[in-house]
Design an enzyme around this catalytic site. Sequence first.
Site, PDB file in Angstrom:
ATOM      1  N   GLN A 101       0.854  -1.197   0.000  1.00 26.87           N
ATOM      2  CA  GLN A 101       0.000   0.000   0.000  1.00 26.87           C
ATOM      3  C   GLN A 101       0.890   1.248   0.000  1.00 26.87           C
ATOM      4  O   GLN A 101       0.389   2.360  -0.114  1.00 26.87           O
ATOM      5  CB  GLN A 101      -0.876   0.030   1.255  1.00 26.87           C
ATOM      6  CG  GLN A 101      -1.808  -1.154   1.398  1.00 26.87           C
ATOM      7  CD  GLN A 101      -2.465  -1.170   2.766  1.00 26.87           C
ATOM      8  OE1 GLN A 101      -3.513  -0.537   2.987  1.00 26.87           O
ATOM      9  NE2 GLN A 101      -1.846  -1.862   3.701  1.00 26.87           N
ATOM     10  N   ASN A 102       2.191   1.026   0.160  1.00 25.47           N
ATOM     11  CA  ASN A 102       3.111   2.150   0.293  1.00 25.47           C
ATOM     12  C   ASN A 102       3.475   2.718  -1.070  1.00 25.47           C
ATOM     13  O   ASN A 102       3.375   2.034  -2.079  1.00 25.47           O
ATOM     14  CB  ASN A 102       4.377   1.710   1.051  1.00 25.47           C
ATOM     15  CG  ASN A 102       4.040   1.228   2.455  1.00 25.47           C
ATOM     16  OD1 ASN A 102       2.973   1.562   2.995  1.00 25.47           O
ATOM     17  ND2 ASN A 102       4.908   0.414   3.020  1.00 25.47           N
ATOM     18  N   HIS A 119      -1.324   1.454  -4.422  1.00 27.49           N
ATOM     19  CA  HIS A 119      -1.713   2.866  -4.304  1.00 27.49           C
ATOM     20  C   HIS A 119      -0.768   3.799  -5.050  1.00 27.49           C
ATOM     21  O   HIS A 119      -0.712   4.993  -4.749  1.00 27.49           O
ATOM     22  CB  HIS A 119      -1.783   3.259  -2.811  1.00 27.49           C
ATOM     23  CG  HIS A 119      -2.838   2.511  -2.065  1.00 27.49           C
ATOM     24  ND1 HIS A 119      -2.803   2.317  -0.698  1.00 27.49           N
ATOM     25  CD2 HIS A 119      -3.963   1.885  -2.494  1.00 27.49           C
ATOM     26  CE1 HIS A 119      -3.862   1.620  -0.323  1.00 27.49           C
ATOM     27  NE2 HIS A 119      -4.572   1.331  -1.380  1.00 27.49           N
ATOM     28  N   CYS A 149       0.916  20.647 -17.331  1.00 33.28           N
ATOM     29  CA  CYS A 149       1.087  19.739 -18.480  1.00 33.28           C
ATOM     30  C   CYS A 149       1.300  20.589 -19.741  1.00 33.28           C
ATOM     31  O   CYS A 149       0.516  21.517 -19.996  1.00 33.28           O
ATOM     32  CB  CYS A 149      -0.183  18.891 -18.623  1.00 33.28           C
ATOM     33  SG  CYS A 149      -0.247  17.956 -20.154  1.00 33.28           S
ATOM     34  N   THR A 190       0.401  -3.014   8.689  1.00 33.96           N
ATOM     35  CA  THR A 190      -0.807  -2.384   8.177  1.00 33.96           C
ATOM     36  C   THR A 190      -1.938  -2.467   9.209  1.00 33.96           C
ATOM     37  O   THR A 190      -2.115  -3.475   9.873  1.00 33.96           O
ATOM     38  CB  THR A 190      -1.265  -3.002   6.836  1.00 33.96           C
ATOM     39  OG1 THR A 190      -2.450  -2.333   6.399  1.00 33.96           O
ATOM     40  CG2 THR A 190      -1.505  -4.499   6.942  1.00 33.96           C
ATOM     41  N   ASN A 215       3.108  -6.939  13.477  1.00 38.28           N
ATOM     42  CA  ASN A 215       2.663  -5.595  13.819  1.00 38.28           C
ATOM     43  C   ASN A 215       2.804  -5.470  15.334  1.00 38.28           C
ATOM     44  O   ASN A 215       2.354  -6.367  16.052  1.00 38.28           O
ATOM     45  CB  ASN A 215       1.193  -5.430  13.397  1.00 38.28           C
ATOM     46  CG  ASN A 215       0.748  -3.975  13.437  1.00 38.28           C
ATOM     47  OD1 ASN A 215       1.130  -3.213  14.323  1.00 38.28           O
ATOM     48  ND2 ASN A 215      -0.065  -3.596  12.473  1.00 38.28           N
ATOM     49  N   ALA A 233       8.680  -4.602  12.079  1.00 40.62           N
ATOM     50  CA  ALA A 233       9.137  -5.225  10.823  1.00 40.62           C
ATOM     51  C   ALA A 233      10.650  -5.416  10.831  1.00 40.62           C
ATOM     52  O   ALA A 233      11.151  -6.481  10.462  1.00 40.62           O
ATOM     53  CB  ALA A 233       8.721  -4.339   9.649  1.00 40.62           C
TER      54      ALA A 233
END
Length: 248
Positions: A101-102, A119, A149, A190, A215, A233
């Site tokens: 998700q990072n 993501h 742009c 998470t 976790n 972690a």
Amino acid sequence: MEIDATVTERLVSARSVAAFTGAGMSAESGVPTFRDAQTGLWQHYDPADLATPEAFQRDPALVWQWYSWRRQLVGAAEPNAGHLALADWASLSESFSVVTQNVDSLHQRAGNDIVLELHGNLHRDVCSHELTPVRDPVPPDVEGAPPRCPQCAAPLRPDVVWFGEMLPQKTWQAALQAAADADVLLSIGTSGLVQPAASIPEVAMQQGALVIEINPEPTPLSDAVALRLAGSAAEVLPALVRRLTERR
Ligand code: BV8
């Protein structure tokens, strides 16, 4: 770290492993998680209020500056021992996918080559109108505003998925496949609050994978997993890889 013989056996014999990671994976690299209080001038902002298309619509410069701050923070960060342990684990496995998700590229920088970014990635920009990468953006007319742009003059935005936006479909399907194929799924760092990403561990569980949660805090997943390792972690993952290599 207490791990019973059956779990160790299943870890050692696993053919396909998936690591599902969230913001806690990068915490020990000094990157604030979404639930941590942010530091500095961003301490009064709730990320969930900034990571939305409405926030960008309302104040593109504010959102652009938040991402510039995070880009510089992440750019200065190093993969931690947890990221490096996952890269080592991949070299020991027949098939190893990171589903993250990072948006910080730390898994790629650690050496994992299959990294599914649910993501997006904050190091990439796209045209906010065409959602395509932009070469030679036009510098902003106002300091701190996003560049524009060259094709349609719309402001650039980071290539990330904001709340209320769809996940990249190909990546999402690949993530579902990785969870469906996994013999072992690690859910690391998470809170399991953000959907549909948070359903990935359940997909693995439903097809009989061994699911392990890493976790320091309990989450909505904690009661359902086969093994919950209450630790960080950067401590737990190297210990698991050491256990694996001893048994090889
Ligand atoms: C979508 C990119 C649909 C941007 C992010 C009501 C119910 C259910 C769902 C919803 C709802 N209302 C709205 C929704 C949908 C919404 C959602 O889930 N909202 C939640 C908040 C309720 N989801 C969406 O909008 C998604 N899109 O649903 O589209 C749709 C359908 C049709 C048409 C159009 C749309 C899109 C969500 C993506 C949002 N973007 N990031 C950016 O980064 O700037 S999400 C963002 O939050 C990050 O990716 C981050 O990863 C994530 C937060 O989750 P975590 O990663 O878990 O991080 P968190 O801080 O929460 O937790 C950290 C954990 O680590 C903690 O548990 C902590 O204990 C632990 N930890 C701390 N230190 C360590 C550690 N662990 C290990 N070691 C450590 N050292």
